[in-house]
Design a protein around this motif. Structure first.
Motif, PDB file in Angstrom:
ATOM      1  N   GLN A   1      14.500   4.046  16.500  1.00 19.34           N
ATOM      2  CA  GLN A   1      13.611   5.034  15.895  1.00 19.34           C
ATOM      3  C   GLN A   1      14.028   5.314  14.448  1.00 19.34           C
ATOM      4  N   MET A   2      15.334   5.421  14.204  1.00 18.98           N
ATOM      5  CA  MET A   2      15.824   5.649  12.844  1.00 18.98           C
ATOM      6  C   MET A   2      15.482   4.466  11.940  1.00 18.98           C
ATOM      7  N   SER A   3      15.620   3.257  12.463  1.00 18.75           N
ATOM      8  CA  SER A   3      15.300   2.064  11.676  1.00 18.75           C
ATOM      9  C   SER A   3      13.820   2.040  11.308  1.00 18.75           C
ATOM     10  N   GLN A   4      12.968   2.363  12.268  1.00 21.51           N
ATOM     11  CA  GLN A   4      11.527   2.392  12.002  1.00 21.51           C
ATOM     12  C   GLN A   4      11.196   3.451  10.958  1.00 21.51           C
ATOM     13  N   THR A   5      11.828   4.598  11.061  1.00 19.34           N
ATOM     14  CA  THR A   5      11.601   5.667  10.090  1.00 19.34           C
ATOM     15  C   THR A   5      12.069   5.234   8.715  1.00 19.34           C
ATOM     16  N   GLN A   6      13.197   4.569   8.650  1.00 20.56           N
ATOM     17  CA  GLN A   6      13.725   4.097   7.374  1.00 20.56           C
ATOM     18  C   GLN A   6      12.780   3.080   6.745  1.00 20.56           C
ATOM     19  N   VAL A   7      12.279   2.158   7.534  1.00 16.11           N
ATOM     20  CA  VAL A   7      11.348   1.148   7.020  1.00 16.11           C
ATOM     21  C   VAL A   7      10.086   1.807   6.496  1.00 16.11           C
ATOM     22  N   SER A   8       9.529   2.724   7.260  1.00 19.65           N
ATOM     23  CA  SER A   8       8.296   3.376   6.807  1.00 19.65           C
ATOM     24  C   SER A   8       8.542   4.228   5.562  1.00 19.65           C
ATOM     25  N   THR A   9       9.709   4.838   5.469  1.00 21.35           N
ATOM     26  CA  THR A   9      10.042   5.635   4.282  1.00 21.35           C
ATOM     27  C   THR A   9      10.165   4.741   3.057  1.00 21.35           C
ATOM     28  N   VAL A  10      10.804   3.605   3.202  1.00 16.55           N
ATOM     29  CA  VAL A  10      10.935   2.659   2.088  1.00 16.55           C
ATOM     30  C   VAL A  10       9.554   2.169   1.658  1.00 16.55           C
ATOM     31  N   GLU A  11       8.694   1.884   2.623  1.00 18.86           N
ATOM     32  CA  GLU A  11       7.327   1.446   2.299  1.00 18.86           C
ATOM     33  C   GLU A  11       6.564   2.538   1.559  1.00 18.86           C
ATOM     34  N   GLU A  12       6.700   3.772   2.015  1.00 23.90           N
ATOM     35  CA  GLU A  12       6.021   4.888   1.348  1.00 23.90           C
ATOM     36  C   GLU A  12       6.534   5.076  -0.075  1.00 23.90           C
ATOM     37  N   ILE A  13       7.832   4.966  -0.262  1.00 27.21           N
ATOM     38  CA  ILE A  13       8.422   5.104  -1.605  1.00 27.21           C
ATOM     39  C   ILE A  13       7.883   4.012  -2.517  1.00 27.21           C
ATOM     40  N   SER A  14       7.828   2.784  -2.005  1.00 27.94           N
ATOM     41  CA  SER A  14       7.301   1.677  -2.803  1.00 27.94           C
ATOM     42  C   SER A  14       5.853   1.928  -3.191  1.00 27.94           C
ATOM     43  N   GLN A  15       5.071   2.397  -2.253  1.00 29.25           N
ATOM     44  CA  GLN A  15       3.660   2.690  -2.521  1.00 29.25           C
ATOM     45  C   GLN A  15       3.537   3.799  -3.568  1.00 29.25           C
ATOM     46  N   LEU A  16       4.354   4.829  -3.453  1.00 34.97           N
ATOM     47  CA  LEU A  16       4.314   5.924  -4.425  1.00 34.97           C
ATOM     48  C   LEU A  16       4.724   5.447  -5.813  1.00 34.97           C
ATOM     49  N   LYS A  17       5.687   4.536  -5.881  1.00 29.19           N
ATOM     50  CA  LYS A  17       6.099   3.992  -7.171  1.00 29.19           C
ATOM     51  C   LYS A  17       4.959   3.212  -7.818  1.00 29.19           C
ATOM     52  N   VAL A  18       4.251   2.429  -7.013  1.00 27.87           N
ATOM     53  CA  VAL A  18       3.115   1.659  -7.528  1.00 27.87           C
ATOM     54  C   VAL A  18       2.034   2.607  -8.037  1.00 27.87           C
ATOM     55  N   GLU A  19       1.743   3.637  -7.251  1.00 28.47           N
ATOM     56  CA  GLU A  19       0.728   4.615  -7.668  1.00 28.47           C
ATOM     57  C   GLU A  19       1.159   5.341  -8.941  1.00 28.47           C
ATOM     58  N   ALA A  20       2.421   5.706  -9.030  1.00 29.58           N
ATOM     59  CA  ALA A  20       2.921   6.402 -10.211  1.00 29.58           C
ATOM     60  C   ALA A  20       2.832   5.499 -11.442  1.00 29.58           C
ATOM     61  N   ALA A  21       3.180   4.233 -11.283  1.00 26.43           N
ATOM     62  CA  ALA A  21       3.096   3.292 -12.405  1.00 26.43           C
ATOM     63  C   ALA A  21       1.654   3.113 -12.844  1.00 26.43           C
ATOM     64  N   SER A  22       0.747   3.061 -11.897  1.00 26.39           N
ATOM     65  CA  SER A  22      -0.672   2.924 -12.218  1.00 26.39           C
ATOM     66  C   SER A  22      -1.188   4.143 -12.973  1.00 26.39           C
ATOM     67  N   LYS A  23      -0.821   5.321 -12.495  1.00 26.92           N
ATOM     68  CA  LYS A  23      -1.250   6.555 -13.172  1.00 26.92           C
ATOM     69  C   LYS A  23      -0.621   6.660 -14.556  1.00 26.92           C
ATOM     70  N   GLU A  24       0.623   6.240 -14.685  1.00 22.09           N
ATOM     71  CA  GLU A  24       1.281   6.278 -15.986  1.00 22.09           C
ATOM     72  C   GLU A  24       0.597   5.320 -16.958  1.00 22.09           C
ATOM     73  N   ALA A  25       0.239   4.137 -16.474  1.00 24.98           N
ATOM     74  CA  ALA A  25      -0.459   3.172 -17.322  1.00 24.98           C
ATOM     75  C   ALA A  25      -1.817   3.717 -17.743  1.00 24.98           C
ATOM     76  N   GLU A  26      -2.508   4.357 -16.811  1.00 24.00           N
ATOM     77  CA  GLU A  26      -3.820   4.960 -17.130  1.00 24.00           C
ATOM     78  C   GLU A  26      -3.668   6.077 -18.157  1.00 24.00           C
ATOM     79  N   ALA A  27      -2.647   6.902 -17.986  1.00 28.09           N
ATOM     80  CA  ALA A  27      -2.403   7.987 -18.939  1.00 28.09           C
ATOM     81  C   ALA A  27      -2.055   7.425 -20.315  1.00 28.09           C
ATOM     82  N   GLN A  28      -1.262   6.374 -20.344  1.00 27.38           N
ATOM     83  CA  GLN A  28      -0.889   5.737 -21.612  1.00 27.38           C
ATOM     84  C   GLN A  28      -2.125   5.157 -22.296  1.00 27.38           C
TER      85      GLN A  28
END
Length: 94
Positions: free
Chosen positions: A61-88
């Motif tokens: 269960q901890m491993s699954q949570t860790q994997v999903s958390t890493v995936e969510e962080i990656s997705q948030l980073k992509v979204e943040a980079a996209s928004k930053e590029a749009e703002a720029q």
């Protein structure tokens, strides 16, 4: 703690002392093996097996949570980079 739990804890401590004395004579003894053996002796193989299954379930269960958390962080980073590029881009248009 219940009376049974206190008795079990005392048995675990006593066995640990006993095995540590034996293990101190041998340098190749694995501490995890000692702990597993002590628990199996005190609780019995059936209860220990169930405990091990629960530990494995929690590890999975901890491993699954860790994997999903890493995936969510990656997705948030992509979204943040996209928004930053749009703002720029909008900033440069001004």
């Amino acid at each position: 703690m219940t009376t049974e739990a206190v008795k079990i804890m005392k048995k675990l401590k006593d066995k640990r002392v006993e095995y540590e004395v034996i293990a101190s004579s041998y340098s190749s003894v694995n501490f995890n093996d000692i702990v597993n053996r002590i628990i199996a002796e005190v609780l019995g193989p059936e209860r220990y097996g169930r405990a091990q299954a629960e530990v494995q379930r929690l590890k999975d269960q901890m491993s699954q949570t860790q994997v999903s958390t890493v995936e969510e962080i990656s997705q948030l980073k992509v979204e943040a980079a996209s928004k930053e590029a749009e703002a720029q881009r909008k900033y440069e248009e001004l």
